[in-house]
Design an enzyme around this catalytic site. Sequence first.
Site, PDB file in Angstrom:
ATOM      1  N   TRP A 113       1.017  -1.155  -0.130  1.00 59.37           N
ATOM      2  CA  TRP A 113       0.085  -0.076  -0.150  1.00 59.37           C
ATOM      3  C   TRP A 113       0.917   1.292  -0.132  1.00 59.37           C
ATOM      4  CZ3 TRP A 113      -4.408  -1.014  -2.151  1.00 59.37           C
ATOM      5  CH2 TRP A 113      -4.878  -2.206  -1.765  1.00 59.37           C
ATOM      6  N   ASP A 183      -1.740   7.110   5.969  1.00 58.83           N
ATOM      7  CA  ASP A 183      -2.847   6.170   5.609  1.00 58.83           C
ATOM      8  C   ASP A 183      -3.206   5.333   6.793  1.00 58.83           C
ATOM      9  OD1 ASP A 183      -4.565   4.228   4.620  1.00 58.83           O
ATOM     10  OD2 ASP A 183      -2.932   3.599   2.784  1.00 58.83           O
ATOM     11  N   LYS A 207     -13.133  -1.411   6.688  1.00 58.57           N
ATOM     12  CA  LYS A 207     -12.173  -2.191   7.671  1.00 58.57           C
ATOM     13  C   LYS A 207     -12.579  -2.201   9.325  1.00 58.57           C
ATOM     14  CE  LYS A 207      -8.483  -2.326   4.666  1.00 58.57           C
ATOM     15  NZ  LYS A 207      -8.637  -3.682   4.105  1.00 58.57           N
TER      16      LYS A 207
END
Length: 371
Positions: A113, A183, A207
């Site tokens: 990511w 992030d 999530k």
Amino acid sequence: MATDVAIATRTMTRPWNFSAGPAMLPQAVLDSIHDELPDYQGTGISMLEMGHRTETFAALMVQAEADLRELMDIPEQYAVLFLHGGASLQFAMAPLNLLGSRETASYINTGLWSAKAIKEAGNFCRVQVAADAAASNYTTIPPAAQWHVPADSAFLHYTVNETIGGVEFHWVPHVDQMPLVADMTSMILSRPVEVRHHALIYAGAQKNLGIAGLSLVIADRNALHKPPAGTPSMLDLQTHIEAGSLYNTPPVFAWYVTAKMLAWVKAEGGVSAFAERNRRKAALLYETIDASNLYRNLVQRDCRSWMSVPFTLADHSLEPLFLQEAAQAGLLGLAGHRSAGGLRACIYNAMPESGVRQLSEFMREFERVRA
């Protein structure tokens, strides 16, 4: 009574969902959505068809932001936005809105990511990879003393938790007052964080915050710059700040679910309470792996993720059987990411300790039978 029986039945038959995202939702939240779905608060209509400019939805928006600000101790100078596009769109929006006149941004690369964020930022600026964990196959976080962050960088970006590799920052980077971008997609609300130390925080909702389709952005208004000429209005954070996240029709139902999740986190004791739960859950799962001759987790112990635990079997040929028998035992979503293979258990806030205990017991029994 019939409703109580129905809820009890749903609870008893529901498997444990260890998927990375869309992830497990708390039973209490699912039940509340179930009960409200045909008629939201006596309006006669479903939240699935609720207008985003109605008084009813406006009240939900206000409460959701207030709950998030309380849970994360967000200062007033920070804007809170609920947007489309997921975290992946923020890979572009972060540099567009923070670069200003500067041409360089620094990134810490700790996995897939991070790498995606780096690639996207490269479309808008010169990217300095200040540290790269490639030498450890992304099982560590390079020591801060080894980072190279040019003083003219507009900001420093890090991915707090890498869901695929299972590496997590348990500390906040600080580099000479440089604006910090995070992030937090797969760790937000799992433990306290210092919002004040960041210029920008973003997270996909699927999530710990709710369902797919919504992204959360927390932005220090003082850190934002006007994007380059020609930038689409939708990529300018100021556009969304001025419109109160309603520049265009928002993902209403996803916002509603996030509001439910925020209220649930508050009711369960807040972020500090979840930090203690999550610490215990992760400890139990890692203890099971570390005590085993069958299971392997290669992440350095001081940066192991509390939220996503990847592991492999010493005999890889057993992994399909592990997944099959786990599913039969009501343990779902344990396959590793398609890019990494192996196995992975995501134990976000909604996963209770009892679910992790059941997984741990299954893992020990699976090994015992094959010893």
